[in-house]
Design a protein around this motif. Sequence first.
Motif, PDB file in Angstrom:
ATOM      1  N   ARG A   1      -2.357  -1.482   5.643  1.00 14.09           N
ATOM      2  CA  ARG A   1      -1.846  -0.517   6.113  1.00 14.09           C
ATOM      3  C   ARG A   1      -0.058   0.023   5.019  1.00 14.09           C
ATOM      4  NH1 ARG A   1      -1.163   2.448  10.810  1.00 14.09           N
ATOM      5  NH2 ARG A   1       0.296   3.913  11.480  1.00 14.09           N
TER       6      ARG A   1
ATOM      7  N   LYS B   1      -6.683   3.807  14.755  1.00 12.73           N
ATOM      8  CA  LYS B   1      -7.990   4.534  13.824  1.00 12.73           C
ATOM      9  C   LYS B   1      -7.395   5.959  14.250  1.00 12.73           C
ATOM     10  CE  LYS B   1     -11.232   3.872  10.786  1.00 12.73           C
ATOM     11  NZ  LYS B   1     -11.275   5.172  11.304  1.00 12.73           N
TER      12      LYS B   1
ATOM     13  N   LEU C   1     -16.080  -5.202   1.334  1.00  7.25           N
ATOM     14  CA  LEU C   1     -15.407  -4.938   1.556  1.00  7.25           C
ATOM     15  C   LEU C   1     -14.674  -5.653   2.934  1.00  7.25           C
ATOM     16  CD1 LEU C   1     -12.799  -2.745   2.134  1.00  7.25           C
ATOM     17  CD2 LEU C   1     -13.962  -1.545   3.841  1.00  7.25           C
TER      18      LEU C   1
ATOM     19  N   PHE D   1      -2.590  -7.832   7.856  1.00 11.56           N
ATOM     20  CA  PHE D   1      -4.067  -6.634   7.340  1.00 11.56           C
ATOM     21  C   PHE D   1      -4.168  -5.887   9.549  1.00 11.56           C
ATOM     22  CE2 PHE D   1      -6.630 -10.188   5.694  1.00 11.56           C
ATOM     23  CZ  PHE D   1      -6.326  -9.769   4.340  1.00 11.56           C
TER      24      PHE D   1
ATOM     25  N   ARG E   1     -16.030  -4.165  13.345  1.00 11.46           N
ATOM     26  CA  ARG E   1     -14.844  -3.858  12.778  1.00 11.46           C
ATOM     27  C   ARG E   1     -13.508  -3.636  14.375  1.00 11.46           C
ATOM     28  NH1 ARG E   1     -18.459   0.449  11.759  1.00 11.46           N
ATOM     29  NH2 ARG E   1     -17.688   1.978  11.710  1.00 11.46           N
TER      30      ARG E   1
ATOM     31  N   SER F   1      -6.598   1.043  -5.869  1.00  9.85           N
ATOM     32  CA  SER F   1      -6.350   1.442  -4.892  1.00  9.85           C
ATOM     33  C   SER F   1      -5.885   1.965  -3.731  1.00  9.85           C
ATOM     34  CB  SER F   1      -8.038  -0.076  -4.247  1.00  9.85           C
ATOM     35  OG  SER F   1      -8.877  -0.398  -4.495  1.00  9.85           O
TER      36      SER F   1
ATOM     37  N   ARG G   1      -8.179  -3.865   5.848  1.00  9.27           N
ATOM     38  CA  ARG G   1      -7.414  -2.699   5.751  1.00  9.27           C
ATOM     39  C   ARG G   1      -5.882  -3.070   5.422  1.00  9.27           C
ATOM     40  NH1 ARG G   1     -10.271   1.054   3.658  1.00  9.27           N
ATOM     41  NH2 ARG G   1     -12.617   1.566   3.773  1.00  9.27           N
TER      42      ARG G   1
ATOM     43  N   PRO H   1       0.383  -1.085   0.037  1.00 10.81           N
ATOM     44  CA  PRO H   1       0.142   0.261   0.054  1.00 10.81           C
ATOM     45  C   PRO H   1       1.326   0.932   0.016  1.00 10.81           C
ATOM     46  CG  PRO H   1      -0.697  -1.677   1.883  1.00 10.81           C
ATOM     47  CD  PRO H   1       0.594  -1.965   1.315  1.00 10.81           C
TER      48      PRO H   1
ATOM     49  N   ARG I   1      -4.437   3.530   4.722  1.00  9.80           N
ATOM     50  CA  ARG I   1      -5.494   2.951   5.136  1.00  9.80           C
ATOM     51  C   ARG I   1      -6.026   2.656   3.407  1.00  9.80           C
ATOM     52  NH1 ARG I   1      -3.473   4.239   8.772  1.00  9.80           N
ATOM     53  NH2 ARG I   1      -4.568   4.464  11.491  1.00  9.80           N
ATOM     54  N   VAL I   2      -5.903   0.804   3.093  1.00  9.42           N
ATOM     55  CA  VAL I   2      -5.785   0.467   1.606  1.00  9.42           C
ATOM     56  C   VAL I   2      -7.255  -0.375   1.631  1.00  9.42           C
ATOM     57  CG1 VAL I   2      -4.365   2.222   0.344  1.00  9.42           C
ATOM     58  CG2 VAL I   2      -4.337  -0.491   1.365  1.00  9.42           C
ATOM     59  N   PRO I   3      -7.766  -0.666   0.642  1.00  5.91           N
ATOM     60  CA  PRO I   3      -9.464  -1.651   0.470  1.00  5.91           C
ATOM     61  C   PRO I   3      -8.854  -3.173   0.490  1.00  5.91           C
ATOM     62  CG  PRO I   3      -9.562  -0.192  -1.084  1.00  5.91           C
ATOM     63  CD  PRO I   3      -8.506   0.204  -0.230  1.00  5.91           C
TER      64      PRO I   3
ATOM     65  N   ILE J   1      -7.456  -6.818  -4.435  1.00  5.24           N
ATOM     66  CA  ILE J   1      -7.145  -5.824  -4.214  1.00  5.24           C
ATOM     67  C   ILE J   1      -7.436  -5.406  -5.354  1.00  5.24           C
ATOM     68  CG2 ILE J   1      -5.912  -5.533  -1.827  1.00  5.24           C
ATOM     69  CD1 ILE J   1      -3.491  -6.187  -3.882  1.00  5.24           C
TER      70      ILE J   1
END
Length: 469
Positions: free
Chosen positions: A102, A384, A97, A453, A379, A139, A100, A80, A84-86, A135
Amino acid sequence: MGRAVVIVALLGGLGGTLAVRSSVTRAEEGAIAAIEARRGPAPRVTWKNPGLEGWQPVFEASPYRGPSAPPPGWTHLARPTRFRVPVFDTPEKPRSLIARMRRGDVVPARRADTSRHCHDLGERGTWWQIPDGYICSTSGYEIAQRLHRLDEAQRRPAVHRPLPFRYGHVTTKGAPRFSRRPTAAELAATRNLARDSAVPAVVVERMWDDFFLALDRRVQVGDEELFRTVYGEYVRAEDVRILETPPMRGEKLGGQVKLPLAFVYGADSSPLFCDDDERLVECGAAEKHARFRPRARIERDGRTYLEGPQSAYISSDRVRVARAIPLAPGVSSDERWIHVNLENQTLVAYEGETPVYATLISSGKETHETPTGLYQVQRKFLTKIMRGNDPKEGIYHVEEVPWTTYYYGAYALHGAYWHNTFGQVRSHGCTNIAPADARWLYYWGEPKLRPQFHAEVNQRAMHIHFTDG
């Protein structure tokens, strides 16, 4: 000689000295005073908060280390480039989804077996499979057979500690935060600014209200020292006060440690009292967040006191008592679940009907009350960023809030590194927990976070039961 023996015997009990003084001569009073002087004052009682001294993680965790080359069965590496990528469960529709990743983490990847294309950030991309998910190449991922080395590596969270990062509180009102390392000229242009002064484009914002930053490292620009944040932004070191880890931690239950369990809260020190001929006299102090198993409850002068260690008493309004409750309706007997008592500001974790952990919390203040009811975890985030606008207090911006578990909309259980007032309401609706306790709950509870993750989302996992009493 016999009279001296009587005097000494009378001194052996509480109140004995007063009984003797009313019926003895001056010479005998002098003898009694000499005996008392040799004995010294009665020892003061102290109830200590165990704090974090000697703390060891019950649940072992290590920072995630991605591969440096594609392992067998994989052709590429994915990393990534955003924070924060899905990650999705499938490239096909409908899809969900599920997690996520990092910035800076690396996972093995290979082209997904699909003819579908994906679209993200206004670009058309391709689907790639990674361990436990899929992925989209547009994104915010860099995908290659060999990845170049990052000029400035992303700070990895210290998952083996109560707090995964070092944190600071911005104490200078209107302090600038820079999007990149500023030059000496840009620093000079942003010093001693008026509130309405124009700022260079390198300034992300001026921090007027309540800002807390997660810090990566110190850097030097000319004569000025700055902090780089874990988001790659910069702030003057003089504008930030480094925060210590809150020393509160709860209790693992079992053996001799059982419910009910009382926690001292409020002031840094609370008075303790001892029973002196049926009247209470101050005889010591309890540190904030000391804990004990109540032995008895007594009433004196219209106030209630609880008895604890060393036969000392504390006013009941200085403690929060965590108590066991029956299995919550809707929770199975083999399930891990959490009960939060909003009236008592306590939290108890259960395995079925067995309480296994107890601690204090800080829930939502007036107009930001934490909702009651039975919820399921939706979740989980290792950390965060939380930001909002309070009508009275202005903007609050809190980076890398640790061990965050969402259960209903924007409501979550999470570690709080910015205060040590657990046992008192103060949040904007979430349930603040001391970092050491939040980490324990995070790794104990469901779902378990997979190491590659940063977050697990769209789960229906462990129950959390909130009550008013």
